[in-house]
Design an enzyme around this catalytic site. Structure first.
Site, PDB file in Angstrom:
ATOM      1  N   TYR A 113       0.806  -1.221   0.000  1.00 39.67           N
ATOM      2  CA  TYR A 113       0.000   0.000   0.000  1.00 39.67           C
ATOM      3  C   TYR A 113       0.842   1.276   0.000  1.00 39.67           C
ATOM      4  CZ  TYR A 113      -4.189  -2.768   0.646  1.00 39.67           C
ATOM      5  OH  TYR A 113      -5.223  -3.653   0.455  1.00 39.67           O
ATOM      6  N   LYS A 144       2.262 -14.713   5.634  1.00 44.95           N
ATOM      7  CA  LYS A 144       2.638 -15.659   4.570  1.00 44.95           C
ATOM      8  C   LYS A 144       4.152 -15.850   4.561  1.00 44.95           C
ATOM      9  CE  LYS A 144       0.954 -17.507   1.542  1.00 44.95           C
ATOM     10  NZ  LYS A 144       0.606 -18.963   1.412  1.00 44.95           N
ATOM     11  N   ASP A 196      -3.619 -18.297   4.548  1.00 43.80           N
ATOM     12  CA  ASP A 196      -4.651 -19.119   3.914  1.00 43.80           C
ATOM     13  C   ASP A 196      -5.251 -20.120   4.908  1.00 43.80           C
ATOM     14  OD1 ASP A 196      -1.889 -19.686   3.483  1.00 43.80           O
ATOM     15  OD2 ASP A 196      -2.392 -21.437   2.298  1.00 43.80           O
ATOM     16  N   ASP A 253      -6.445  -6.536   4.759  1.00 41.19           N
ATOM     17  CA  ASP A 253      -7.544  -6.162   3.874  1.00 41.19           C
ATOM     18  C   ASP A 253      -8.435  -7.370   3.604  1.00 41.19           C
ATOM     19  OD1 ASP A 253      -9.129  -4.696   2.200  1.00 41.19           O
ATOM     20  OD2 ASP A 253      -7.548  -4.122   0.817  1.00 41.19           O
TER      21      ASP A 253
END
Length: 424
Positions: free
Chosen positions: A150, A220, A286, A310
Site C-alpha cells: 500500500y 505468509k 490461507d 484487507d
C-alpha cells in the site's frame, strides 16, 4: 459554551468535557449517513451525561465534493485540522481515477502515520450470517496500515522506470526468476522491523488491557520469508522481549518442546491459559481464512500486515453480516491521532434514495466514544442497534435477510435508534 481540543500528555489522552471533533461527510451516501451518525451520537451523549459533556462538530472538506469546489481531493487545511484535534470521523470517500492522489483514505493514514487499522468483528442478534453459529465470532483485527504494497511503489510495464528496475534486478542483484521480464510490471513490498513491532506491541497491549486470551500473528512467511517471515519473527521478539511473563508465546512452546518434550511444553501452555496470560501464536494466512470459518472461537486479537489485513477484515465482516455493519478506526497509539470511518464504499447507485445503511459509521462512532473513554454513550448506541436488529428494524440491505425484517428508510432507522436510546 467553550469547546476544547484533545491533548496527549505523557502518553495519555486528555479529554475535556466539551470537545471539538472534525468530520468529513464523505461522497455518495455519505451525505445521508453522516447526519444520522452525528445526531445519534449527540443523543447518546445527552442521555448519558446530560449537559455535562458535549461535542461541537466541525465539518472539513475532502473527496469529490471538495475536488469539484476547490480542485483538491484532500486539502492541507483538512489534514492540519485532523492533526491538531487528534481525532476525527469520516464517511466513505471516492478513490480518484487516473492521476493525482492514489487514495484519500491511504493518504490520511500515511500522512498522520495511523499505523493501526483497528477492525472489531462481532455478530449482532437478528442479523443474517452464513455461519451456523455466528456467536462464536468475536475478534479484533490489528492491520498494519502504513507499509506493505500500500506504499504504492510500483511501475507499469513498458515504462522507463520498469526497465531501470528490471536492469537493476538482473545486473546488480542477479535475479533470474522473473518468468516474463520484458512484459512485467513491478511493485515493491516494504516491511520493516520497526513498523511490525509497533503494530504487534499495540495488539498485545490491547489484549492485556481487555483481558483477551490470545494474539495471533497472521502472515505468509512460508513464501515471503524476509517480509512476512520477518513480521512473524519480529512479532515474537516483541512478545518475548517486552511483555515477560504476561504472555506465553508459541515460539517459547516450540523451544521448550524441542528441549524437554511436547508433554512439558503442553503442560506449560495449559498453566499459562489458567493464569490468564495472553497466548501469542501465529498462522499462515490461507490456513487462517479456513480456520476462522471452521473454528472462529480459536481467535481473539489478530495482528497482520496491510494486504492480509484487507482480505481478513472483509472475510470476517462477511461472516457476521457484511461490511455494512463493520466499524473501523485508524490509530496512532503513540501520538493519540485517530480517524474513525465507515468501512464500506460510497454506493453512488443508491445515493439520495434514503435507503443507505448508517450502521458501519455508527459503530465506528461508538468506537470513537470508547477511545475517549465516554463508554456510557458508546454502550447506549450499541444497545440501541442491538434492539433494532433483534426487532427486525433495519435498512433494506439487512432487513431482507431477517425473518422478521422491516424495511426501514435511513431516516426511519434513525428514529428507531433515537427511540431506543431515549427509552433507557
Amino acid at each position: 459554551m467553550d469547546y476544547h481540543k484533545l491533548k496527549i500528555e505523557g502518553g495519555h489522552l486528555i479529554v475535556p468535557d466539551h470537545i471539538t471533533i472534525p468530520y468529513i461527510t464523505g461522497d455518495g451516501i455519505g451525505g445521508e449517513i453522516m447526519p444520522v451518525c452525528l445526531q445519534t451520537v449527540n443523543a447518546a451523549i445527552l442521555k448519558a451525561y446530560g449537559n455535562n459533556r458535549s461535542i461541537s462538530w466541525k465539518e472539513m472538506p475532502a473527496g469529490e465534493k471538495s475536488f469539484h469546489k476547490n480542485g483538491e481531493w484532500l486539502p492541507e487545511t483538512t489534514l492540519e485540522t485532523f492533526k491538531e484535534h487528534l481525532i476525527g470521523i469520516k464517511g466513505p470517500l471516492t478513490t480518484p481515477v487516473g492521476g493525482g492522489i492514489r487514495s484519500i483514505n491511504v493518504a490520511l493514514r500515511q500522512k498522520l502515520d495511523l499505523y493501526v487499522c483497528l477492525r472489531p468483528v462481532r455478530w449482532f442478534k437478528g442479523v443474517y450470517s452464513p455461519l451456523k453459529d455466528p456467536r462464536k465470532v468475536n475478534m479484533v483485527v490489528f492491520r498494519e496500515n502504513t507499509e506493505d504494497i500500500y506504499t504504492g511503489i510500483e511501475w507499469d510495464k513498458d515504462t522507463p522506470e520498469a526497465g531501470k528496475f528490471l536492469n537493476f534486478l538482473r545486473d546488480e542483484m542477479g535475479v533470474t526468476q522473473i518468468r516474463f521480464p520484458e512484459s512485467s510490471a513491478f511493485g515493491v513490498k516494504p516491511v520493516s522491523e520497526e513498523g511490525s513491532k509497533r503494530l504487534v506491541r499495540a495488539a498485545i497491549r490491547y489484549a492485556l488491557d481487555k483481558q483477551l486470551p490470545s494474539v495471533t500473528l497472521v502472515h505468509k512467511g512460508n513464501i515471503m520469508k524476509y517480509t512476512e517471515g520477518g513480521f512473524k519473527r519480529w512479532g515474537y521478539e516483541t512478545a518475548d522481549d517486552e511483555f515477560g511473563d504476561r504472555v506465553f508465546t508459541m515460539s517459547e512452546y516450540e523451544k521448550i518442546g524441542s528441549i524437554y518434550g511436547k508433554e512439558i511444553a503442553e503442560q506449560l501452555l495449559q498453566e499459562a491459559k489458567e493464569e490468564k496470560k495472553v497466548i501469542v501464536k501465529d498462522v499462515i494466512t490461507d490456513a487462517f481464512l479456513q480456520n476462522t470459518l471452521l473454528r472462529p472461537e480459536d481467535y481473539s486479537v489478530i495482528a497482520t500486515l496491510n494486504l492480509n489485513g484487507d482480505y481478513v477484515s472483509d472475510q470476517l465482516a462477511a461472516m457476521v453480516g457484511g461490511i455494512g455493519i463493520s466499524p473501523g478506526a485508524n490509530i496512532n497509539y503513540l501520538t493519540g491521532h485517530a480517524v474513525f470511518e465507515a468501512t464500506h464504499g460510497t454506493a453512488p447507485d443508491i445515493a439520495g434514495e434514503n435507503r443507505a445503511n448508517p450502521s458501519s459509521l455508527l459503530l465506528s462512532a461508538a468506537m470513537m466514544l470508547e477511545y475517549i473513554r465516554w463508554n456510557e454513550a458508546a454502550e447506549l448506541i450499541i444497545r440501541a442497534m442491538e434492539r433494532c436488529f433483534t426487532e427486525g428494524n433495519a435498512t433494506s440491505d439487512l432487513s431482507a435477510f431477517m425473518p422478521n425484517g422491516k424495511n426501514l428508510a435511513t431516516s426511519a432507522f434513525q428514529l428507531s435508534l433515537a427511540e431506543n436510546i431515549n427509552s433507557e
